[in-house]
Design a protein around this motif. Structure first.
Motif, PDB file in Angstrom:
ATOM      1  N   LEU A   1       0.819  -1.208   0.000  1.00 48.67           N
ATOM      2  CA  LEU A   1       0.000   0.000   0.000  1.00 48.67           C
ATOM      3  C   LEU A   1       0.859   1.267   0.000  1.00 48.67           C
ATOM      4  CD1 LEU A   1      -3.111   0.433   0.123  1.00 48.67           C
ATOM      5  CD2 LEU A   1      -2.852   0.847   2.564  1.00 48.67           C
ATOM      6  N   ALA A   2       0.632   2.122  -0.979  1.00 51.61           N
ATOM      7  CA  ALA A   2       1.407   3.363  -1.109  1.00 51.61           C
ATOM      8  C   ALA A   2       0.596   4.378  -1.897  1.00 51.61           C
ATOM      9  CB  ALA A   2       2.739   3.106  -1.801  1.00 51.61           C
ATOM     10  N   SER A   3       0.876   5.659  -1.678  1.00 51.60           N
ATOM     11  CA  SER A   3       0.183   6.745  -2.378  1.00 51.60           C
ATOM     12  C   SER A   3       0.762   6.915  -3.777  1.00 51.60           C
ATOM     13  CB  SER A   3       0.315   8.046  -1.589  1.00 51.60           C
ATOM     14  OG  SER A   3      -0.394   9.087  -2.213  1.00 51.60           O
ATOM     15  N   VAL A   4      -0.122   6.882  -4.789  1.00 51.93           N
ATOM     16  CA  VAL A   4       0.309   6.954  -6.191  1.00 51.93           C
ATOM     17  C   VAL A   4      -0.527   8.004  -6.918  1.00 51.93           C
ATOM     18  CG1 VAL A   4       0.471   5.693  -8.368  1.00 51.93           C
ATOM     19  CG2 VAL A   4       1.018   4.536  -6.221  1.00 51.93           C
ATOM     20  N   PRO A   5       0.089   8.931  -7.691  1.00 52.69           N
ATOM     21  CA  PRO A   5      -0.676   9.940  -8.425  1.00 52.69           C
ATOM     22  C   PRO A   5      -1.188   9.406  -9.758  1.00 52.69           C
ATOM     23  CG  PRO A   5       1.656  10.335  -8.712  1.00 52.69           C
ATOM     24  CD  PRO A   5       1.545   9.160  -7.774  1.00 52.69           C
ATOM     25  N   VAL A   6      -2.380   9.864 -10.152  1.00 45.34           N
ATOM     26  CA  VAL A   6      -2.984   9.486 -11.429  1.00 45.34           C
ATOM     27  C   VAL A   6      -3.653  10.722 -12.027  1.00 45.34           C
ATOM     28  CG1 VAL A   6      -4.751   8.070 -12.559  1.00 45.34           C
ATOM     29  CG2 VAL A   6      -3.385   7.087 -10.738  1.00 45.34           C
ATOM     30  N   GLU A   7      -3.498  10.903 -13.339  1.00 41.55           N
ATOM     31  CA  GLU A   7      -4.172  12.000 -14.028  1.00 41.55           C
ATOM     32  C   GLU A   7      -5.664  11.679 -14.199  1.00 41.55           C
ATOM     33  OE1 GLU A   7      -2.842  14.872 -14.923  1.00 41.55           O
ATOM     34  OE2 GLU A   7      -0.825  14.324 -14.254  1.00 41.55           O
ATOM     35  N   SER A   8      -6.484  12.715 -14.407  1.00 43.40           N
ATOM     36  CA  SER A   8      -7.906  12.505 -14.638  1.00 43.40           C
ATOM     37  C   SER A   8      -8.128  11.666 -15.889  1.00 43.40           C
ATOM     38  CB  SER A   8      -8.620  13.855 -14.791  1.00 43.40           C
ATOM     39  OG  SER A   8      -8.490  14.625 -13.611  1.00 43.40           O
ATOM     40  N   PHE A   9      -9.159  10.836 -15.873  1.00 44.06           N
ATOM     41  CA  PHE A   9      -9.437   9.969 -17.015  1.00 44.06           C
ATOM     42  C   PHE A   9     -10.898   9.541 -17.008  1.00 44.06           C
ATOM     43  CE2 PHE A   9      -8.331   7.231 -13.510  1.00 44.06           C
ATOM     44  CZ  PHE A   9      -9.134   6.106 -13.637  1.00 44.06           C
ATOM     45  N   CYS A  10     -11.304   8.870 -18.065  1.00 41.98           N
ATOM     46  CA  CYS A  10     -12.654   8.310 -18.185  1.00 41.98           C
ATOM     47  C   CYS A  10     -12.523   6.797 -18.316  1.00 41.98           C
ATOM     48  CB  CYS A  10     -13.371   8.869 -19.418  1.00 41.98           C
ATOM     49  SG  CYS A  10     -13.433  10.679 -19.500  1.00 41.98           S
ATOM     50  N   VAL A  11     -13.466   6.056 -17.738  1.00 41.26           N
ATOM     51  CA  VAL A  11     -13.423   4.600 -17.784  1.00 41.26           C
ATOM     52  C   VAL A  11     -14.791   4.079 -18.204  1.00 41.26           C
ATOM     53  CG1 VAL A  11     -13.957   4.431 -15.307  1.00 41.26           C
ATOM     54  CG2 VAL A  11     -12.887   2.488 -16.473  1.00 41.26           C
ATOM     55  N   ASP A  12     -14.814   3.015 -18.999  1.00 39.60           N
ATOM     56  CA  ASP A  12     -16.079   2.417 -19.417  1.00 39.60           C
ATOM     57  C   ASP A  12     -16.911   2.014 -18.205  1.00 39.60           C
ATOM     58  OD1 ASP A  12     -15.660   2.718 -22.105  1.00 39.60           O
ATOM     59  OD2 ASP A  12     -15.083   0.635 -22.481  1.00 39.60           O
ATOM     60  N   THR A  13     -18.193   2.288 -18.267  1.00 39.52           N
ATOM     61  CA  THR A  13     -19.082   1.908 -17.175  1.00 39.52           C
ATOM     62  C   THR A  13     -19.144   0.394 -17.013  1.00 39.52           C
ATOM     63  OG1 THR A  13     -20.427   3.873 -17.619  1.00 39.52           O
ATOM     64  CG2 THR A  13     -21.427   2.153 -16.279  1.00 39.52           C
ATOM     65  N   LEU A  14     -19.095  -0.333 -18.124  1.00 35.57           N
ATOM     66  CA  LEU A  14     -19.202  -1.793 -18.122  1.00 35.57           C
ATOM     67  C   LEU A  14     -18.024  -2.404 -18.869  1.00 35.57           C
ATOM     68  CD1 LEU A  14     -22.982  -1.927 -19.122  1.00 35.57           C
ATOM     69  CD2 LEU A  14     -22.066  -2.127 -16.802  1.00 35.57           C
ATOM     70  N   GLU A  15     -17.888  -3.697 -18.707  1.00 35.21           N
ATOM     71  CA  GLU A  15     -16.863  -4.418 -19.454  1.00 35.21           C
ATOM     72  C   GLU A  15     -17.220  -4.402 -20.943  1.00 35.21           C
ATOM     73  OE1 GLU A  15     -15.929  -7.773 -16.038  1.00 35.21           O
ATOM     74  OE2 GLU A  15     -17.915  -7.621 -16.958  1.00 35.21           O
ATOM     75  N   PHE A  16     -16.196  -4.434 -21.785  1.00 33.94           N
ATOM     76  CA  PHE A  16     -16.415  -4.397 -23.227  1.00 33.94           C
ATOM     77  C   PHE A  16     -17.364  -5.528 -23.654  1.00 33.94           C
ATOM     78  CE2 PHE A  16     -15.450  -5.108 -27.679  1.00 33.94           C
ATOM     79  CZ  PHE A  16     -15.285  -3.828 -28.169  1.00 33.94           C
ATOM     80  N   PRO A  17     -18.361  -5.227 -24.495  1.00 30.89           N
ATOM     81  CA  PRO A  17     -18.518  -4.030 -25.348  1.00 30.89           C
ATOM     82  C   PRO A  17     -19.240  -2.860 -24.698  1.00 30.89           C
ATOM     83  CG  PRO A  17     -20.185  -5.616 -25.915  1.00 30.89           C
ATOM     84  CD  PRO A  17     -19.344  -6.267 -24.860  1.00 30.89           C
ATOM     85  N   ASN A  18     -19.309  -2.841 -23.354  1.00 34.74           N
ATOM     86  CA  ASN A  18     -19.879  -1.711 -22.624  1.00 34.74           C
ATOM     87  C   ASN A  18     -21.352  -1.494 -22.970  1.00 34.74           C
ATOM     88  OD1 ASN A  18     -19.754   0.394 -20.777  1.00 34.74           O
ATOM     89  ND2 ASN A  18     -18.987   1.888 -22.252  1.00 34.74           N
ATOM     90  N   LYS A  19     -22.094  -2.599 -23.037  1.00 34.73           N
ATOM     91  CA  LYS A  19     -23.518  -2.549 -23.354  1.00 34.73           C
ATOM     92  C   LYS A  19     -24.321  -3.211 -22.235  1.00 34.73           C
ATOM     93  CE  LYS A  19     -22.834  -0.774 -27.480  1.00 34.73           C
ATOM     94  NZ  LYS A  19     -23.237   0.623 -27.792  1.00 34.73           N
ATOM     95  N   PRO A  20     -25.239  -2.501 -21.590  1.00 33.65           N
ATOM     96  CA  PRO A  20     -26.051  -3.105 -20.516  1.00 33.65           C
ATOM     97  C   PRO A  20     -26.837  -4.304 -21.037  1.00 33.65           C
ATOM     98  CG  PRO A  20     -26.370  -0.721 -20.620  1.00 33.65           C
ATOM     99  CD  PRO A  20     -25.590  -1.087 -21.837  1.00 33.65           C
ATOM    100  N   GLY A  21     -26.869  -5.354 -20.225  1.00 39.27           N
ATOM    101  CA  GLY A  21     -27.624  -6.536 -20.590  1.00 39.27           C
ATOM    102  C   GLY A  21     -26.899  -7.507 -21.491  1.00 39.27           C
ATOM    103  N   ARG A  22     -25.742  -7.147 -21.996  1.00 39.63           N
ATOM    104  CA  ARG A  22     -24.954  -8.043 -22.848  1.00 39.63           C
ATOM    105  C   ARG A  22     -23.788  -8.617 -22.056  1.00 39.63           C
ATOM    106  NH1 ARG A  22     -23.505  -5.450 -28.582  1.00 39.63           N
ATOM    107  NH2 ARG A  22     -22.307  -7.406 -28.603  1.00 39.63           N
ATOM    108  N   LYS A  23     -23.462  -9.850 -22.315  1.00 43.47           N
ATOM    109  CA  LYS A  23     -22.325 -10.452 -21.641  1.00 43.47           C
ATOM    110  C   LYS A  23     -21.022  -9.837 -22.155  1.00 43.47           C
ATOM    111  CE  LYS A  23     -24.308 -14.945 -20.451  1.00 43.47           C
ATOM    112  NZ  LYS A  23     -24.168 -16.425 -20.550  1.00 43.47           N
ATOM    113  N   PRO A  24     -20.050  -9.709 -21.276  1.00 40.15           N
ATOM    114  CA  PRO A  24     -18.760  -9.157 -21.719  1.00 40.15           C
ATOM    115  C   PRO A  24     -18.100 -10.061 -22.752  1.00 40.15           C
ATOM    116  CG  PRO A  24     -18.913  -9.238 -19.329  1.00 40.15           C
ATOM    117  CD  PRO A  24     -20.073 -10.017 -19.854  1.00 40.15           C
ATOM    118  N   ARG A  25     -17.299  -9.454 -23.567  1.00 39.70           N
ATOM    119  CA  ARG A  25     -16.524 -10.239 -24.529  1.00 39.70           C
ATOM    120  C   ARG A  25     -15.335 -10.861 -23.817  1.00 39.70           C
ATOM    121  NH1 ARG A  25     -14.732  -8.591 -30.668  1.00 39.70           N
ATOM    122  NH2 ARG A  25     -13.404 -10.406 -31.067  1.00 39.70           N
ATOM    123  N   VAL A  26     -15.205 -12.172 -23.904  1.00 38.41           N
ATOM    124  CA  VAL A  26     -14.119 -12.892 -23.234  1.00 38.41           C
ATOM    125  C   VAL A  26     -13.352 -13.707 -24.270  1.00 38.41           C
ATOM    126  CG1 VAL A  26     -15.221 -12.954 -20.970  1.00 38.41           C
ATOM    127  CG2 VAL A  26     -15.736 -14.751 -22.633  1.00 38.41           C
TER     128      VAL A  26
END
Length: 267
Positions: A105-130
């Motif tokens: 455990l240590a403090s690490v800096p990160v720049e602002s970013f955006c992340v997908d709400t869901l696992e790819f393909p990021n579509k509600p109700g669809r299973k993630p691509r594996v």
């Protein structure tokens, strides 16, 4: 007999002694100086007060200041504000789960970013691509105008501003996320977003469990293998902690392994 006339009634009275004209002039001069100084002080205070009113005051940050909500991200992504977070796991966790591969455990800096709400393909109700390799995952994110998340970005999005251990919160809630059991009983891959409680703080869903996820970070101590995060539906819940990680070759594919994309904030 004749009485001699008296002069007491007719003699003029002597004027009482008092301050001379010179003394009065000095007193008046001193009073003028005092009054002038007092008036000048009052005038100066009024000018300062007016200047303070006219001065521009920097706006006070609103309640959303410092939160990811102030970032401009595509509608299918969650904003994550930059700053330091606690990466890795505590000594107690590493001892409890035998997690020697995790960073301390240590403090690490990160720049602002955006992340997908869901696992790819990021579509509600669809299973993630594996069953997708790291090379394919990177190519699919690139084609979408995004990129694979770094390990630091992924872990910060999972932990949220409170540095939680799981994406569902600091304490594991039974059945909150789609993970296997300590006894080795596996689950099955679920549709994205089906586990409503498996999101916390920033809001990305299924970062703990369901499909494990590739990142763009080379595994520590390796020159070729990449870092995989998030646990999976067929692995014990402790492997779905935000700090947990494992390694995989760029050509490796598995039925429990998928990914999600990140991106820089929009202008």
């Amino acid at each position: 007999m004749h009485t001699l006339p008296t002069t007491r009634a007719t003699q003029p009275k002597k004027a009482r002694s008092g301050p001379s004209a010179m003394v009065w002039m000095v007193a008046l001069a001193v009073m003028g100086v005092v009054l002038g100084a007092g008036g000048g002080y009052i005038w100066l205070r009024l000018r300062q007060s007016q200047a303070a009113k006219n001065a521009s005051v920097p706006p006070t940050p609103g309640p959303s200041a410092g939160l990811g909500a102030t970032l401009n991200c595509p509608p299918d992504m969650v904003p994550v504000s930059g700053g330091s977070f606690k990466k890795g796991s505590s000594k107690e966790d590493q001892q409890s789960f035998g997690s020697s591969d995790e960073s301390l455990l240590a403090s690490v800096p990160v720049e602002s970013f955006c992340v997908d709400t869901l696992e790819f393909p990021n579509k509600p109700g669809r299973k993630p691509r594996v069953s997708v390799s790291w090379l394919d995952a990177k190519g699919l994110c690139d084609a979408a105008g995004k990129r694979l998340c770094t390990e630091n970005e992924w872990e910060k999005a999972c932990k949220g501003p409170g540095n939680a251990r799981y994406s569902s919160g600091d304490t594991l809630v039974a059945s909150a996320c789609n993970t296997g059991t300590a006894g080795g009983t596996p689950g099955t891959l679920a549709a994205s977003g089906q586990f409503d409680q498996c999101r916390f703080n920033f809001g990305p869903s299924d970062m703990s469990g369901n499909a494990a996820e590739w990142t763009s970070t080379t595994f520590p101590g390796s020159t070729e293998d990449m870092t995989i995060k998030g646990g999976s539906f067929d692995s014990p819940s402790d492997t779905s902690r935000c700090a947990a990680r494992k390694r995989g070759a760029t050509t490796h594919k598995d039925a429990n392994l998928g990914f999600r994309c990140c991106a820089n904030p929009l202008p």
